[in-house]
Design a protein around this motif. Structure first.
Motif, PDB file in Angstrom:
ATOM      1  N   PHE A   1     -34.718 -56.120 -17.835  1.00  0.00           N
ATOM      2  CA  PHE A   1     -35.003 -56.834 -19.091  1.00  0.00           C
ATOM      3  C   PHE A   1     -36.503 -57.094 -19.200  1.00  0.00           C
ATOM      4  O   PHE A   1     -37.204 -57.144 -18.183  1.00  0.00           O
ATOM      5  CB  PHE A   1     -34.215 -58.145 -19.112  1.00  0.00           C
ATOM      6  N   PRO A   2     -36.983 -57.282 -20.433  1.00  0.00           N
ATOM      7  CA  PRO A   2     -36.207 -57.318 -21.672  1.00  0.00           C
ATOM      8  C   PRO A   2     -35.780 -55.926 -22.119  1.00  0.00           C
ATOM      9  O   PRO A   2     -36.487 -54.942 -21.885  1.00  0.00           O
ATOM     10  CB  PRO A   2     -37.171 -57.944 -22.684  1.00  0.00           C
ATOM     11  N   LEU A   3     -34.609 -55.868 -22.773  1.00  0.00           N
ATOM     12  CA  LEU A   3     -34.204 -54.660 -23.478  1.00  0.00           C
ATOM     13  C   LEU A   3     -34.826 -54.701 -24.878  1.00  0.00           C
ATOM     14  O   LEU A   3     -35.342 -55.723 -25.318  1.00  0.00           O
ATOM     15  CB  LEU A   3     -32.683 -54.586 -23.573  1.00  0.00           C
ATOM     16  N   TYR A   4     -34.756 -53.580 -25.547  1.00  0.00           N
ATOM     17  CA  TYR A   4     -35.310 -53.509 -26.911  1.00  0.00           C
ATOM     18  C   TYR A   4     -34.345 -52.746 -27.817  1.00  0.00           C
ATOM     19  O   TYR A   4     -33.688 -51.792 -27.381  1.00  0.00           O
ATOM     20  CB  TYR A   4     -36.678 -52.811 -26.918  1.00  0.00           C
ATOM     21  N   VAL A   5     -34.275 -53.184 -29.054  1.00  0.00           N
ATOM     22  CA  VAL A   5     -33.590 -52.441 -30.112  1.00  0.00           C
ATOM     23  C   VAL A   5     -34.675 -51.988 -31.085  1.00  0.00           C
ATOM     24  O   VAL A   5     -35.337 -52.824 -31.713  1.00  0.00           O
ATOM     25  CB  VAL A   5     -32.537 -53.307 -30.838  1.00  0.00           C
TER      26      VAL A   5
ATOM     27  N   ASP B   1     -39.296 -39.006 -28.704  1.00  0.00           N
ATOM     28  CA  ASP B   1     -38.196 -39.678 -27.999  1.00  0.00           C
ATOM     29  C   ASP B   1     -37.263 -38.650 -27.353  1.00  0.00           C
ATOM     30  O   ASP B   1     -36.889 -37.645 -27.974  1.00  0.00           O
ATOM     31  CB  ASP B   1     -37.379 -40.531 -28.984  1.00  0.00           C
ATOM     32  N   ARG B   2     -36.871 -38.957 -26.097  1.00  0.00           N
ATOM     33  CA  ARG B   2     -35.893 -38.135 -25.390  1.00  0.00           C
ATOM     34  C   ARG B   2     -34.858 -39.068 -24.759  1.00  0.00           C
ATOM     35  O   ARG B   2     -35.138 -40.233 -24.472  1.00  0.00           O
ATOM     36  CB  ARG B   2     -36.542 -37.260 -24.317  1.00  0.00           C
ATOM     37  N   MET B   3     -33.677 -38.512 -24.545  1.00  0.00           N
ATOM     38  CA  MET B   3     -32.584 -39.289 -23.964  1.00  0.00           C
ATOM     39  C   MET B   3     -31.880 -38.433 -22.916  1.00  0.00           C
ATOM     40  O   MET B   3     -31.862 -37.193 -23.013  1.00  0.00           O
ATOM     41  CB  MET B   3     -31.600 -39.690 -25.073  1.00  0.00           C
ATOM     42  N   GLU B   4     -31.320 -39.097 -21.907  1.00  0.00           N
ATOM     43  CA  GLU B   4     -30.517 -38.401 -20.900  1.00  0.00           C
ATOM     44  C   GLU B   4     -29.051 -38.699 -21.206  1.00  0.00           C
ATOM     45  O   GLU B   4     -28.475 -39.678 -20.718  1.00  0.00           O
ATOM     46  CB  GLU B   4     -30.886 -38.884 -19.494  1.00  0.00           C
ATOM     47  N   PRO B   5     -28.409 -37.878 -22.045  1.00  0.00           N
ATOM     48  CA  PRO B   5     -27.050 -38.187 -22.513  1.00  0.00           C
ATOM     49  C   PRO B   5     -26.025 -38.122 -21.383  1.00  0.00           C
ATOM     50  O   PRO B   5     -26.109 -37.277 -20.482  1.00  0.00           O
ATOM     51  CB  PRO B   5     -26.780 -37.095 -23.550  1.00  0.00           C
TER      52      PRO B   5
ATOM     53  N   VAL C   1     -31.626 -45.671 -37.826  1.00  0.00           N
ATOM     54  CA  VAL C   1     -30.681 -45.668 -36.706  1.00  0.00           C
ATOM     55  C   VAL C   1     -31.311 -46.402 -35.518  1.00  0.00           C
ATOM     56  O   VAL C   1     -32.386 -46.011 -35.044  1.00  0.00           O
ATOM     57  CB  VAL C   1     -30.307 -44.231 -36.302  1.00  0.00           C
ATOM     58  N   PRO C   2     -30.679 -47.448 -35.003  1.00  0.00           N
ATOM     59  CA  PRO C   2     -31.272 -48.217 -33.904  1.00  0.00           C
ATOM     60  C   PRO C   2     -31.020 -47.566 -32.542  1.00  0.00           C
ATOM     61  O   PRO C   2     -29.956 -46.998 -32.295  1.00  0.00           O
ATOM     62  CB  PRO C   2     -30.555 -49.570 -34.006  1.00  0.00           C
ATOM     63  N   LEU C   3     -32.014 -47.666 -31.681  1.00  0.00           N
ATOM     64  CA  LEU C   3     -31.916 -47.187 -30.301  1.00  0.00           C
ATOM     65  C   LEU C   3     -32.014 -48.391 -29.373  1.00  0.00           C
ATOM     66  O   LEU C   3     -32.897 -49.239 -29.546  1.00  0.00           O
ATOM     67  CB  LEU C   3     -33.049 -46.208 -29.973  1.00  0.00           C
ATOM     68  N   LEU C   4     -31.119 -48.473 -28.390  1.00  0.00           N
ATOM     69  CA  LEU C   4     -31.191 -49.529 -27.375  1.00  0.00           C
ATOM     70  C   LEU C   4     -31.893 -48.957 -26.144  1.00  0.00           C
ATOM     71  O   LEU C   4     -31.461 -47.943 -25.591  1.00  0.00           O
ATOM     72  CB  LEU C   4     -29.793 -50.008 -26.994  1.00  0.00           C
ATOM     73  N   THR C   5     -33.002 -49.601 -25.736  1.00  0.00           N
ATOM     74  CA  THR C   5     -33.782 -49.117 -24.596  1.00  0.00           C
ATOM     75  C   THR C   5     -33.953 -50.241 -23.575  1.00  0.00           C
ATOM     76  O   THR C   5     -33.757 -51.415 -23.887  1.00  0.00           O
ATOM     77  CB  THR C   5     -35.176 -48.614 -25.038  1.00  0.00           C
ATOM     78  N   ASP C   6     -34.348 -49.840 -22.370  1.00  0.00           N
ATOM     79  CA  ASP C   6     -34.647 -50.863 -21.365  1.00  0.00           C
ATOM     80  C   ASP C   6     -36.146 -51.121 -21.330  1.00  0.00           C
ATOM     81  O   ASP C   6     -36.913 -50.558 -22.127  1.00  0.00           O
ATOM     82  CB  ASP C   6     -34.104 -50.463 -19.989  1.00  0.00           C
TER      83      ASP C   6
ATOM     84  N   LEU D   1     -30.880 -46.182 -23.709  1.00  0.00           N
ATOM     85  CA  LEU D   1     -29.583 -46.440 -23.103  1.00  0.00           C
ATOM     86  C   LEU D   1     -28.423 -46.033 -24.010  1.00  0.00           C
ATOM     87  O   LEU D   1     -27.401 -45.533 -23.544  1.00  0.00           O
ATOM     88  CB  LEU D   1     -29.455 -47.935 -22.770  1.00  0.00           C
ATOM     89  N   TRP D   2     -28.602 -46.269 -25.315  1.00  0.00           N
ATOM     90  CA  TRP D   2     -27.456 -46.082 -26.220  1.00  0.00           C
ATOM     91  C   TRP D   2     -27.957 -45.911 -27.648  1.00  0.00           C
ATOM     92  O   TRP D   2     -28.868 -46.602 -28.093  1.00  0.00           O
ATOM     93  CB  TRP D   2     -26.554 -47.320 -26.118  1.00  0.00           C
ATOM     94  N   ILE D   3     -27.345 -44.973 -28.330  1.00  0.00           N
ATOM     95  CA  ILE D   3     -27.526 -44.838 -29.781  1.00  0.00           C
ATOM     96  C   ILE D   3     -26.154 -45.099 -30.386  1.00  0.00           C
ATOM     97  O   ILE D   3     -25.264 -44.237 -30.319  1.00  0.00           O
ATOM     98  CB  ILE D   3     -28.037 -43.439 -30.189  1.00  0.00           C
TER      99      ILE D   3
END
Length: 492
Positions: free
Chosen positions: A399-403, A410-414, A440-445, A451-453
């Motif tokens: 934390f903190p996480l972010y929206v 941007d890249r993601m590890e699905p 579209v919101p992205l949840l990140t650490d 972390l999640w879309i």
């Protein structure tokens, strides 16, 4: 004509036809006044005389209105005086307006005939409004209709244009009627004036082929009558047939609009599959109806642009397409969404901090609220990720996480895939319309890992395992109107 001479008028065949036709159309109502637009020519003077005689019989008042456009100097002044004097003799209230159209054109430019028409109708509307009159009548007749249809055919028009001049339409808060459009022509009106002693003026400009309408009347129509002596009747009949079919298609397009079109902000969104199932004629109508809703005149859009929309909507590929329609309006195909809207700017970037678990964070740009809750021991259920819920190993999060909204690169590890993937490609695979991607919101650490879309993909980071202790449950819900204001961060 003496005021008491109206009672001595013999029955007149044209007046009888107009009486019967107007009763069927609901035009003649006891006590409902009619404002007659009177230029001073034989057509409008005949109409005024007809309305006055019918008004005396059926008990509705008539008011005359004349506009001097200042095009023809003394001749125009004489016409205004003729209308004023004749109206007084017939005991008809009369309002005369002077609009200096040449001066207006010198200041603002534009087409002389169109400008004069626009200013004239504005004057008539204002004159009727000031006097509480709900009906305006003009003297357009069958020959005018034939000329209008022919002019539009020459210039190039669709079915709506071939319907010609409408016999009745709403003009702002009033009804505009053209009582002579289907029952009389120029010669009939001249004959009516002669046998009833109706005075009129002759507009010298009507004899000059400088204007398109005059050229059609003086040159083209007589030429066509060599091949069909009743070509005027044929054009009027065409307008009547097309008007009825045009009205049917209008109603069908309105039904399709109610079924297929929804509003998103200022945009109009159409379901592509439903759109493509419509008949081609209705597809064109629906496009024009949507453009009307966006306050853009459909006739200002080139016909080939409409055809481009139809082709792009029907094509199996590409699934994304954009067309500039002018006037700040764009059409976009986004997979199975057809969007008509304003070009606008790119979406506003956003980023909200999630300082700790057990927090709710509002994201008005996405219309969502994120709710974070810590679960431990027996509280942990048989969990499963879905579009609206994701579960994480709390110990694996920093934390903190972010929206936040997406960022370039941007890249993601699905989850379920090896390696990483561009968020842009994830959006494309999920068929998220381009116009919605910035929201579209992205949840990140804390370290920036995605972390999640919600509703799209979950990453393989912080997965629940046999050694997981505390679990972070994250839910997204629609942001209701009650929670869409105030501080973007809300603690439970």
């Amino acid at each position: 004509m003496r005021k008491d001479a109206w009672d001595d008028l013999a029955r007149d065949e044209l007046a009888e036809r107009l009486r019967a036709y107007g009763l069927r159309r609901g035009w003649w109502e006891k006590g409902r006044a009619i404002l007659a637009a009177v230029s001073g020519g034989p057509d409008s003077m005949a109409l005024l005389h007809l309305l006055v005689r019918l008004g005396r019989e059926l008990s509705f008042p008539v008011v005359a209105a004349h506009v001097n456009h200042r095009f023809r100097g003394a001749e125009a002044d004489a016409e205004a005086e003729l209308v004023r004097r004749t109206a007084a003799e017939w005991n008809v209230p009369c309002v005369v307006g002077v609009i200096d159209v040449p001066a207006h054109l010198a200041r603002n430019g534009g087409n002389a005939q169109e400008t004069a028409r626009r200013l004239r109708y504005a004057f008539l509307e204002e004159a009727a409004r000031e006097r509480g009159i709900g009906v305006i009548a003009t003297a357009h007749h069958a020959d005018d209709q034939a000329e209008t249809v022919l002019m539009r055919l020459i210039r190039g028009t669709g079915p709506g244009g071939l319907a010609g001049i409408p016999e009745q339409r709403r003009e702002k808060d009033r009804v505009l009627i053209r009582p002579l459009l289907r029952i009389s022509n120029k010669q009939e009106l001249l004959d009516y004036c002669r046998r009833n002693g109706v005075p009129y003026a002759t507009d010298s400009s009507n004899r000059k082929p400088d204007y398109v309408r005059n050229a059609v009347r003086l040159d083209l129509m007589p030429h066509l009558e060599r091949y069909n002596p009743r070509v005027r009747d044929a054009l009027v009949r065409l307008a009547e047939l097309v008007e009825a079919e045009d009205d049917y298609l209008r109603l069908a397009a309105e039904e399709a609009f109610a079924k297929l079109v929804r509003r998103e902000g200022d945009d109009r969104i159409v379901d592509r599959r439903g759109f493509c199932q419509l008949h081609l004629a209705l597809q064109r109508r629906l496009i024009k109806l949507i453009l009307n809703c966006l306050a853009i005149r459909p006739d200002s859009i080139a016909s080939d642009r409409v055809e481009d929309i139809l082709a792009a909507a029907a094509a199996e590929a590409p699934s994304v397409h954009r067309l500039d329609l002018g006037g700040g309006i764009v059409w976009t195909r986004e997979y199975d969404r057809l969007r008509f809207g304003y070009a606008g700017e790119a979406g506003t970037a956003f980023c909200y901090a999630v300082p700790s678990p057990d927090t709710a964070v509002r994201v008005p740009e996405a219309g969502l609220v994120f709710r974070f809750r810590t679960l431990t021991g027996p509280e942990v259920p048989d969990f499963a990720n879905d579009d609206a819920t994701a579960w994480f190993d709390l110990a694996a999060l920093s934390f903190p996480l972010y929206v936040r909204s997406r960022q370039t690169g941007d890249r993601m590890e699905p989850y379920g895939l090896s390696g990483s993937k561009k968020v842009q490609d994830i959006f494309v695979d999920a068929k998220i319309p381009r116009s919605r991607r910035d929201a579209v919101p992205l949840l990140t650490d804390q370290e920036g890992r995605i972390l999640w879309i919600p509703g799209v993909r979950r990453s393989r980071h912080a997965l629940i395992g046999p050694d997981t202790g505390a679990v972070l449950r994250v839910d997204v819900e629609a942001l209701s109107s009650e929670t869409s204001t105030g501080n973007p961060e809300e603690r439970d």
